[in-house]
Design an enzyme around this catalytic site. Structure first.
Site, PDB file in Angstrom:
ATOM      1  N   ARG A 100       0.822  -1.211   0.000  1.00 56.34           N
ATOM      2  CA  ARG A 100       0.000   0.000   0.000  1.00 56.34           C
ATOM      3  C   ARG A 100       0.849   1.250   0.000  1.00 56.34           C
ATOM      4  O   ARG A 100       0.519   2.234  -0.641  1.00 56.34           O
ATOM      5  CB  ARG A 100      -0.902  -0.015   1.243  1.00 56.34           C
ATOM      6  CG  ARG A 100      -1.567   1.309   1.521  1.00 56.34           C
ATOM      7  CD  ARG A 100      -2.713   1.163   2.473  1.00 56.34           C
ATOM      8  NE  ARG A 100      -3.637   0.163   1.989  1.00 56.34           N
ATOM      9  CZ  ARG A 100      -4.394  -0.593   2.788  1.00 56.34           C
ATOM     10  NH1 ARG A 100      -4.346  -0.434   4.098  1.00 56.34           N
ATOM     11  NH2 ARG A 100      -5.198  -1.496   2.282  1.00 56.34           N
ATOM     12  N   TYR A 101       1.939   1.207   0.771  1.00 58.61           N
ATOM     13  CA  TYR A 101       2.801   2.377   0.900  1.00 58.61           C
ATOM     14  C   TYR A 101       3.998   2.214  -0.024  1.00 58.61           C
ATOM     15  O   TYR A 101       4.360   1.090  -0.380  1.00 58.61           O
ATOM     16  CB  TYR A 101       3.282   2.496   2.346  1.00 58.61           C
ATOM     17  CG  TYR A 101       2.174   2.747   3.351  1.00 58.61           C
ATOM     18  CD1 TYR A 101       1.552   3.999   3.427  1.00 58.61           C
ATOM     19  CD2 TYR A 101       1.763   1.752   4.223  1.00 58.61           C
ATOM     20  CE1 TYR A 101       0.552   4.230   4.357  1.00 58.61           C
ATOM     21  CE2 TYR A 101       0.764   1.980   5.158  1.00 58.61           C
ATOM     22  CZ  TYR A 101       0.161   3.225   5.221  1.00 58.61           C
ATOM     23  OH  TYR A 101      -0.819   3.454   6.132  1.00 58.61           O
ATOM     24  N   ARG A 104       7.256   0.030   1.738  1.00 61.70           N
ATOM     25  CA  ARG A 104       7.135  -1.098   2.673  1.00 61.70           C
ATOM     26  C   ARG A 104       5.912  -1.944   2.369  1.00 61.70           C
ATOM     27  O   ARG A 104       4.923  -1.455   1.820  1.00 61.70           O
ATOM     28  CB  ARG A 104       7.087  -0.597   4.117  1.00 61.70           C
ATOM     29  CG  ARG A 104       5.986   0.414   4.408  1.00 61.70           C
ATOM     30  CD  ARG A 104       6.428   1.287   5.572  1.00 61.70           C
ATOM     31  NE  ARG A 104       5.372   2.165   6.074  1.00 61.70           N
ATOM     32  CZ  ARG A 104       5.037   3.330   5.514  1.00 61.70           C
ATOM     33  NH1 ARG A 104       5.618   3.733   4.400  1.00 61.70           N
ATOM     34  NH2 ARG A 104       4.089   4.086   6.048  1.00 61.70           N
ATOM     35  N   CYS A 113      -3.197 -17.766  15.161  1.00 62.16           N
ATOM     36  CA  CYS A 113      -2.770 -16.935  16.281  1.00 62.16           C
ATOM     37  C   CYS A 113      -2.777 -17.781  17.545  1.00 62.16           C
ATOM     38  O   CYS A 113      -3.447 -18.810  17.606  1.00 62.16           O
ATOM     39  CB  CYS A 113      -3.718 -15.756  16.480  1.00 62.16           C
ATOM     40  SG  CYS A 113      -3.667 -14.616  15.088  1.00 62.16           S
ATOM     41  N   CYS A 117      -8.253 -12.777  19.230  1.00 65.78           N
ATOM     42  CA  CYS A 117      -8.793 -11.574  19.864  1.00 65.78           C
ATOM     43  C   CYS A 117     -10.195 -11.325  19.341  1.00 65.78           C
ATOM     44  O   CYS A 117     -10.428 -11.399  18.130  1.00 65.78           O
ATOM     45  CB  CYS A 117      -7.923 -10.375  19.522  1.00 65.78           C
ATOM     46  SG  CYS A 117      -6.178 -10.668  19.857  1.00 65.78           S
ATOM     47  N   CYS A 120     -10.448  -8.603  16.569  1.00 68.15           N
ATOM     48  CA  CYS A 120      -9.473  -8.681  15.470  1.00 68.15           C
ATOM     49  C   CYS A 120      -9.990  -8.099  14.152  1.00 68.15           C
ATOM     50  O   CYS A 120     -11.120  -8.307  13.753  1.00 68.15           O
ATOM     51  CB  CYS A 120      -9.063 -10.129  15.228  1.00 68.15           C
ATOM     52  SG  CYS A 120      -7.800 -10.262  13.944  1.00 68.15           S
ATOM     53  N   ARG A 122      -8.590  -8.968  11.253  1.00 70.31           N
ATOM     54  CA  ARG A 122      -8.581 -10.074  10.297  1.00 70.31           C
ATOM     55  C   ARG A 122      -9.282 -11.266  10.924  1.00 70.31           C
ATOM     56  O   ARG A 122      -8.664 -12.286  11.202  1.00 70.31           O
ATOM     57  CB  ARG A 122      -7.149 -10.455   9.934  1.00 70.31           C
ATOM     58  CG  ARG A 122      -6.398  -9.311   9.340  1.00 70.31           C
ATOM     59  CD  ARG A 122      -5.277  -9.766   8.452  1.00 70.31           C
ATOM     60  NE  ARG A 122      -4.636  -8.589   7.898  1.00 70.31           N
ATOM     61  CZ  ARG A 122      -3.658  -7.932   8.499  1.00 70.31           C
ATOM     62  NH1 ARG A 122      -3.178  -8.360   9.632  1.00 70.31           N
ATOM     63  NH2 ARG A 122      -3.157  -6.859   7.955  1.00 70.31           N
ATOM     64  N   ASP A 281     -11.551  -0.665  14.002  1.00 71.98           N
ATOM     65  CA  ASP A 281     -11.986  -0.589  12.602  1.00 71.98           C
ATOM     66  C   ASP A 281     -13.380  -1.188  12.397  1.00 71.98           C
ATOM     67  O   ASP A 281     -14.105  -1.465  13.344  1.00 71.98           O
ATOM     68  CB  ASP A 281     -10.934  -1.195  11.678  1.00 71.98           C
ATOM     69  CG  ASP A 281     -10.809  -2.682  11.907  1.00 71.98           C
ATOM     70  OD1 ASP A 281     -11.846  -3.342  12.053  1.00 71.98           O
ATOM     71  OD2 ASP A 281      -9.669  -3.183  11.941  1.00 71.98           O
ATOM     72  N   ASP A 318      -7.109   3.623  10.612  1.00 77.13           N
ATOM     73  CA  ASP A 318      -6.720   2.949   9.374  1.00 77.13           C
ATOM     74  C   ASP A 318      -7.948   3.112   8.470  1.00 77.13           C
ATOM     75  O   ASP A 318      -8.988   2.493   8.696  1.00 77.13           O
ATOM     76  CB  ASP A 318      -6.393   1.473   9.653  1.00 77.13           C
ATOM     77  CG  ASP A 318      -5.294   0.974   8.724  1.00 77.13           C
ATOM     78  OD1 ASP A 318      -5.110   1.580   7.649  1.00 77.13           O
ATOM     79  OD2 ASP A 318      -4.643  -0.024   9.070  1.00 77.13           O
ATOM     80  N   LYS A 325      -3.122   4.576   7.205  1.00 79.30           N
ATOM     81  CA  LYS A 325      -3.269   5.147   8.551  1.00 79.30           C
ATOM     82  C   LYS A 325      -3.253   6.676   8.499  1.00 79.30           C
ATOM     83  O   LYS A 325      -2.350   7.253   7.912  1.00 79.30           O
ATOM     84  CB  LYS A 325      -2.132   4.645   9.435  1.00 79.30           C
ATOM     85  CG  LYS A 325      -2.146   3.138   9.583  1.00 79.30           C
ATOM     86  CD  LYS A 325      -0.914   2.666  10.323  1.00 79.30           C
ATOM     87  CE  LYS A 325      -0.807   1.162  10.336  1.00 79.30           C
ATOM     88  NZ  LYS A 325      -0.346   0.614   9.024  1.00 79.30           N
TER      89      LYS A 325
HETATM   90  C1  LIG Z   1       0.442  -0.439   8.934  1.00 79.65           C
HETATM   91  C2  LIG Z   1       0.857  -0.894   7.632  1.00 79.65           C
HETATM   92  C3  LIG Z   1       2.198  -0.835   7.242  1.00 79.65           C
HETATM   93  C4  LIG Z   1       3.278  -0.312   8.158  1.00 79.65           C
HETATM   94  O1  LIG Z   1       3.099   1.063   8.332  1.00 79.65           O
HETATM   95  P1  LIG Z   1       3.981   1.919   9.340  1.00 79.65           P
HETATM   96  O2  LIG Z   1       3.233   3.203   9.486  1.00 79.65           O
HETATM   97  O3  LIG Z   1       5.314   2.110   8.688  1.00 79.65           O
HETATM   98  O4  LIG Z   1       4.112   1.154  10.606  1.00 79.65           O
HETATM   99  C5  LIG Z   1       2.523  -1.254   5.980  1.00 79.65           C
HETATM  100  N1  LIG Z   1       1.581  -1.707   5.122  1.00 79.65           N
HETATM  101  C6  LIG Z   1       0.283  -1.774   5.467  1.00 79.65           C
HETATM  102  C7  LIG Z   1      -0.712  -2.276   4.490  1.00 79.65           C
HETATM  103  C8  LIG Z   1      -0.125  -1.366   6.728  1.00 79.65           C
HETATM  104  O5  LIG Z   1      -1.413  -1.447   7.080  1.00 79.65           O
HETATM  105  S1  SF4 Z   2      -5.463  -9.049  16.692  1.00 83.98           S
HETATM  106 FE1  SF4 Z   2      -6.024 -10.700  15.254  1.00 83.98          FE
HETATM  107  S2  SF4 Z   2      -4.134 -11.166  14.132  1.00 83.98           S
HETATM  108 FE2  SF4 Z   2      -3.558 -10.039  16.005  1.00 83.98          FE
HETATM  109  S3  SF4 Z   2      -3.164 -11.621  17.525  1.00 83.98           S
HETATM  110 FE3  SF4 Z   2      -5.280 -10.999  17.799  1.00 83.98          FE
HETATM  111  S4  SF4 Z   2      -6.428 -12.476  16.559  1.00 83.98           S
HETATM  112 FE4  SF4 Z   2      -4.302 -12.596  15.875  1.00 83.98          FE
END
Ligand SMILES: *Cc1c(COP(=O)(O)O)cnc(C)c1O
Ligand code: SF4
Length: 358
Positions: A100-101, A104, A113, A117, A120, A122, A281, A318, A325
């Site tokens: 996305r960025y 990175r 996991c 959670c 979560c 995901r 979210d 996000d 973010k």
């Molecule tokens: C959060 C995230 C990152 C890492 O972002 P930082 O702001 O550098 O910690 C990279 N890719 C995705 C898709 C993210 O959601």
């Molecule tokens: S937030 Fe979701 S991905 Fe992260 S540890 Fe908890 S269950 Fe696993």
């Protein structure tokens, strides 16, 4: 703790995954059992004996319980729920990579996991595959990263990468380290919080061979700051790994300044730097955890200036649909024009800063 409880494989193998098992440690009414069973039809449960031991069984609103034990509220649809709240599908050029960025990527290596959670992002339905990424999938993902020299930072995430064997994780990390333009490797994990005995000497000895490695963990409440989690964090930091923390702002769990302050100051004492505070979210079935945005802004406003800057995370949303973010905060700028900026400090007093001529 009894010696076998110090063994992460024992903890993992003895996770609480059924209502029957949960009943052994928490008093549950028949209605509560029925409700939990209803939830388990949609979202799975797994609680390590260690994390379960942090629950006060007499408190139905216990903050650890709320993060670990399903609630019937999860089955109520909210008009704002989204199945892919962060729009990650659209930003995935090859399976298991989210790009996305500019510089990175996320590399999603497992769906498993240690603890699922309740809040979560995901969320996975019961029965979804728990297997880590296959060698063929990993090679495709690594090939993408190798072919994109702008990627200097890879965030290994999931699921929880530290549920994998040390050997499998080392193979993934070594594959990334072999790519010259990958400067930083990060791991996102909740293991120091929910299964801290996973942080073994074997693991830290492996990780320290591949520096620079950064780890981001996920503490949400001061009750999670135990001697076991402190030991796990210390072992990682002593292996030269900077530790960050992301917290999710959760209604009825940590949505007040006093709780948040205890959490953040406790993290700094453990040499963990608070990194992000996330607005909850729009994942399905977690509407009851969402606060209004004003709650987060107010908490950050109450803490800013009153505690060390090191203890203050960045409060972000996000953005739904894949915007990434976006930082949010109290507006300390009262007015700004060509001549001057009028500012408010953390005590609400006003100050003027004259602007230089253009
Ligand atoms: C959060 C995230 C990152 C890492 O972002 P930082 O702001 O550098 O910690 C990279 N890719 C995705 C898709 C993210 O959601
Ligand atoms: S937030 Fe979701 S991905 Fe992260 S540890 Fe908890 S269950 Fe696993």
């Amino acid at each position: 703790m009894e010696p076998h409880k110090d063994d992460w494989k024992w903890q993992f193998a003895h996770r609480i995954t059924t209502t029957e098992q949960l009943k052994q440690i928490l008093p549950l009414t028949q209605r509560e059992q029925d409700e939990i069973n209803t939830c388990l039809g949609a979202f799975r449960m797994a609680i390590t004996p260690y994390y379960a031991s942090l629950i006060d069984p007499t408190d139905p609103n216990d903050p650890i319980r709320k993060q670990a034990v399903p609630s019937i509220l999860e089955t109520r649809a909210d008009e704002n729920d989204l199945s892919d709240p962060l729009g990650e599908m659209a930003d995935s050029p090859v399976p298991h990579v989210v790009h996305r960025y500019p510089d990175r990527v996320l590399l999603l290596v497992t769906l498993q996991c240690a603890m699922y959670c309740r809040h979560c992002t995901r969320r996975r339905a019961v029965g979804e595959e728990d297997k880590p990424i296959t060698e063929a999938q990993l090679q495709k993902a690594v090939a993408y990263i190798r072919a994109h020299s702008e990627i200097r930072d890879v965030l290994i995430s999931g699921g929880d990468p530290l549920t994998m064997s040390t050997a499998k994780l080392e193979h993934i990390i070594a594959s990334l380290r072999a790519i010259e333009h990958v400067e930083i490797i990060r791991i996102g994990t909740r293991v120091p919080v929910v299964m801290p005995m996973r942080i073994t000497q074997e693991l830290t000895d492996m990780l320290r061979k591949y520096h620079p490695i950064w780890i981001n963990t996920h503490f949400n409440h001061p009750n999670e700051l135990t001697s076991e989690s402190a030991r796990a964090c210390a072992a990682l930091v002593d292996a030269g790994i900077p530790l960050g923390n992301q917290t999710v702002l959760l209604r009825g769990i940590n949505d007040n300044a006093e709780t948040m302050k205890r959490l953040l100051l406790g993290l700094v004492k453990m040499r963990v730097r608070p990194y992000y505070l996330y607005q909850c979210d729009l994942s399905c079935g977690i509407g009851h955890f969402r606060t209004r945005v004003e709650a987060g802004i107010e908490i950050m406003h109450q803490l800013t200036g009153n505690i060390s800057g090191y203890a203050l995370p960045k409060y972000v949303i996000d953005a739904p649909g894949g915007g990434g973010k976006i930082p949010l905060g109290y507006d300390y700028v009262v007015s700004r024009d060509d001549r001057e900026v009028v500012l408010e400090n953390y005590r609400g007093q006003r100050y003027r800063y004259p602007q230089p001529k253009q």
